[in-house]
Design a protein around this motif. Structure first.
Motif, mmCIF file in Angstrom:
data_model
loop_
_atom_site.group_PDB
_atom_site.id
_atom_site.type_symbol
_atom_site.label_atom_id
_atom_site.label_comp_id
_atom_site.label_asym_id
_atom_site.label_seq_id
_atom_site.Cartn_x
_atom_site.Cartn_y
_atom_site.Cartn_z
ATOM 1 N N LEU A 1 93.826 16.502 79.587
ATOM 2 C CA LEU A 1 92.588 17.203 79.883
ATOM 3 C C LEU A 1 91.433 16.581 79.110
ATOM 4 N N ARG A 2 90.206 16.943 79.522
ATOM 5 C CA ARG A 2 89.012 16.495 78.825
ATOM 6 C C ARG A 2 88.246 17.726 78.333
ATOM 7 N N SER A 3 87.756 17.676 77.091
ATOM 8 C CA SER A 3 86.949 18.760 76.537
ATOM 9 C C SER A 3 85.758 18.151 75.820
ATOM 10 N N ILE A 4 84.544 18.553 76.247
ATOM 11 C CA ILE A 4 83.319 17.961 75.720
ATOM 12 C C ILE A 4 82.324 19.026 75.274
ATOM 13 N N ALA A 5 82.024 19.980 76.152
ATOM 14 C CA ALA A 5 80.837 20.816 76.013
ATOM 15 C C ALA A 5 80.967 21.903 74.963
ATOM 16 N N ASN A 6 79.981 21.935 74.055
ATOM 17 C CA ASN A 6 79.739 23.079 73.184
ATOM 18 C C ASN A 6 78.792 24.027 73.929
ATOM 19 N N SER A 7 78.181 24.987 73.232
ATOM 20 C CA SER A 7 77.307 25.937 73.922
ATOM 21 C C SER A 7 76.153 25.235 74.622
ATOM 22 N N ALA A 8 75.484 24.313 73.922
ATOM 23 C CA ALA A 8 74.371 23.605 74.544
ATOM 24 C C ALA A 8 74.836 22.774 75.726
ATOM 25 N N GLY A 9 76.019 22.204 75.622
ATOM 26 C CA GLY A 9 76.567 21.458 76.738
ATOM 27 C C GLY A 9 76.847 22.344 77.938
ATOM 28 N N VAL A 10 77.335 23.560 77.674
ATOM 29 C CA VAL A 10 77.583 24.510 78.758
ATOM 30 C C VAL A 10 76.279 24.835 79.478
ATOM 31 N N LEU A 11 75.212 25.063 78.720
ATOM 32 C CA LEU A 11 73.948 25.510 79.288
ATOM 33 C C LEU A 11 73.153 24.387 79.953
ATOM 34 N N PRO B 1 71.470 28.173 71.791
ATOM 35 C CA PRO B 1 71.583 26.886 71.110
ATOM 36 C C PRO B 1 70.472 25.923 71.492
ATOM 37 N N MET B 2 69.625 26.326 72.443
ATOM 38 C CA MET B 2 68.629 25.425 72.995
ATOM 39 C C MET B 2 67.307 25.514 72.230
ATOM 40 N N LEU B 3 66.636 24.384 72.112
ATOM 41 C CA LEU B 3 65.346 24.364 71.441
ATOM 42 C C LEU B 3 64.224 24.832 72.359
ATOM 43 N N ASP B 4 64.451 24.799 73.675
ATOM 44 C CA ASP B 4 63.373 25.070 74.618
ATOM 45 C C ASP B 4 63.488 26.404 75.347
ATOM 46 N N ARG B 5 64.452 27.245 74.963
ATOM 47 C CA ARG B 5 64.565 28.547 75.627
ATOM 48 C C ARG B 5 65.289 29.529 74.714
ATOM 49 N N ASP B 6 64.888 30.802 74.808
ATOM 50 C CA ASP B 6 65.498 31.813 73.956
ATOM 51 C C ASP B 6 66.738 32.407 74.614
ATOM 52 N N ALA B 7 67.390 33.308 73.911
ATOM 53 C CA ALA B 7 68.654 33.858 74.388
ATOM 54 C C ALA B 7 68.481 34.594 75.707
ATOM 55 N N ALA B 8 67.392 35.344 75.848
ATOM 56 C CA ALA B 8 67.182 36.097 77.087
ATOM 57 C C ALA B 8 67.064 35.158 78.275
ATOM 58 N N ARG B 9 66.340 34.054 78.103
ATOM 59 C CA ARG B 9 66.210 33.081 79.196
ATOM 60 C C ARG B 9 67.535 32.407 79.510
ATOM 61 N N CYS B 10 68.447 32.388 78.544
ATOM 62 C CA CYS B 10 69.780 31.832 78.771
ATOM 63 C C CYS B 10 70.736 32.863 79.377
ATOM 64 N N GLY B 11 70.260 34.095 79.543
ATOM 65 C CA GLY B 11 71.110 35.144 80.104
ATOM 66 C C GLY B 11 72.120 35.703 79.134
ATOM 67 N N LEU B 12 71.791 35.675 77.834
ATOM 68 C CA LEU B 12 72.719 36.110 76.797
ATOM 69 C C LEU B 12 72.286 37.435 76.189
ATOM 70 N N GLU B 13 73.260 38.174 75.667
ATOM 71 C CA GLU B 13 72.987 39.452 75.013
ATOM 72 C C GLU B 13 73.422 39.394 73.555
ATOM 73 N N PRO B 14 72.629 39.950 72.620
ATOM 74 C CA PRO B 14 73.003 39.903 71.201
ATOM 75 C C PRO B 14 74.252 40.729 70.930
ATOM 76 N N ALA B 15 75.179 40.134 70.197
ATOM 77 C CA ALA B 15 76.433 40.821 69.888
ATOM 78 C C ALA B 15 76.411 41.495 68.528
ATOM 79 N N MET B 16 75.376 41.241 67.724
ATOM 80 C CA MET B 16 75.265 41.873 66.404
ATOM 81 C C MET B 16 73.903 42.543 66.270
ATOM 82 N N HIS B 17 73.909 43.803 65.828
ATOM 83 C CA HIS B 17 72.678 44.552 65.560
ATOM 84 C C HIS B 17 72.704 44.918 64.080
ATOM 85 N N LEU B 18 71.867 44.243 63.293
ATOM 86 C CA LEU B 18 71.836 44.445 61.843
ATOM 87 C C LEU B 18 70.691 45.394 61.493
#
Length: 355
Positions: free
Chosen positions: A186-196, A217-234
């Protein structure tokens, strides 16, 4: 009254895994839960991500923690040095070894225990761990000669996938493709930025990390634009509200001065809890839905905030330090760091709750 509290949202973790599936539908997912699940609790995270195809950790100790908790999916150890004991434990617990150095091959050559599964790491350009790509054929032959070792596949890691405009990732992908062409596994390459950002890096197995926790993980978009939800509320409580005259200095080093007569709030969290000591004045805090800026230096047990925009805030109200409406990546930028570090540096003083 609970002081600093981190609420871990299992539904958000599951949502972020589904987001990975949506982006890489033809790839298996090895969820990265190293560093105690990026500070969220490795077992908690692995249980919430039970639909993942496997997990990625750093070491044998991290892998065994999952096995002892009843996690039976494949677990790959990304940066574990080898000796006979590690090999025996890996075989007994069905752990996958990532091979990245000749010293590991020497240990495997003398191993006489039950069969082991390994991944071979190639250095396609990050120059951290892995065999030089031009050695792929040699390494393949050496591993094939090991009677008790089975190769799961080939792995590399992307250095600059968070900056899609840079040429580095394309060069790494080309290097890895050339080195592994025609080779079994198998081949494995992508981290989070690679996935996105790099569909061509999805390959057979993706290894998302930070995006599973709701940080971009992206410099040009925030988590909401990536379709992600925060898993920790401090959160932490407002423990004092004080009226301070104009011209007074605040906190250690007297680094901030009140511009007028005003109310300041003291919140019960500090660097002793893992809140970043170098967060400067102006770092946002959320109090009853209102953004209030940190003022003065962070102390061991408390921070001070400007309450001019929060006239209704009362002692006992809980402030959000990140999550729940305040993007952790924004806080990290103010503090000159990244969300990974904020998550991983929380101390045992913080009370964790899983919902």
């Amino acid at each position: 009254m609970i002081r600093a509290q981190a609420v871990i949202d299992r539904a958000a973790l599951a949502h972020n895994l589904r987001r990975v599936r949506d982006l890489a539908p033809d790839s298996r997912v090895y969820a990265a839960v190293k560093a105690d699940g990026y500070g969220h609790g490795a077992v908690t995270v692995a249980q919430a991500l039970r639909e993942a195809d496997g997990f990625a950790v750093s070491s044998l100790d991290e892998a065994l923690q999952l096995r002892w908790a009843g996690i039976d999916k494949p677990v790959a150890m990304l940066s574990q040095q080898l000796d006979v004991t590690v090999c025996d434990q890996a075989a007994e617990n069905r752990l996958e070894i990532v091979v990245f150095h000749d010293s590991q091959l020497e240990v495997l050559a003398s191993y006489i225990g039950p069969p082991l599964t390994v991944w071979i790491t190639l250095d396609s350009g990050m120059h951290r761990l892995g065999f030089a790509s031009e050695r792929a054929g040699e390494i393949e032959r050496r591993v094939a000669a090991l009677e008790r070792v089975e190769v799961a596949g080939w792995l590399t890691h992307l250095a600059c996938a968070d900056e899609p405009s840079r040429p580095d990732t394309r060069a790494q992908l080309d290097d890895f493709a050339g080195a592994t062409s025609g080779r079994a596994g198998l081949r494995s390459i992508a981290n989070s930025a690679g996935v996105l950002a790099w569909p061509e890096a999805h390959a057979d197995v993706v290894r998302p990390g930070i995006m599973l926790y709701g940080s971009s993980p992206m410099l040009d978009r925030d988590a909401a634009r990536c379709g992600l939800e925060p898993a920790m509320h401090l959160t932490a409580p407002l423990i004092a509200r004080n009226r301070i005259a104009a011209g007074e200095t605040i906190g250690y080093g007297a680094t901030w001065r009140t511009p007028q007569d005003m109310d300041l709030g003291v919140i019960g969290i500090g660097y002793g809890d893992g809140y970043p000591r170098h967060a400067p004045s102006g770092t946002p805090v959320l109090l009853n839905g209102v953004r209030v800026p940190l003022v003065g230096r962070v102390s061991m047990d408390m921070i001070t905030v400007d309450l001019r925009d929060a006239p209704d805030a009362r002692v006992g109200d809980r402030a959000t330090l990140w999550g729940g409406g305040l993007d952790v990546d924004e806080v990290a930028r103010h503090a000159g760091t990244i969300a990974y570090e904020l998550f991983c540096r929380l101390t045992p003083r913080v009370r964790f709750e899983v919902v």
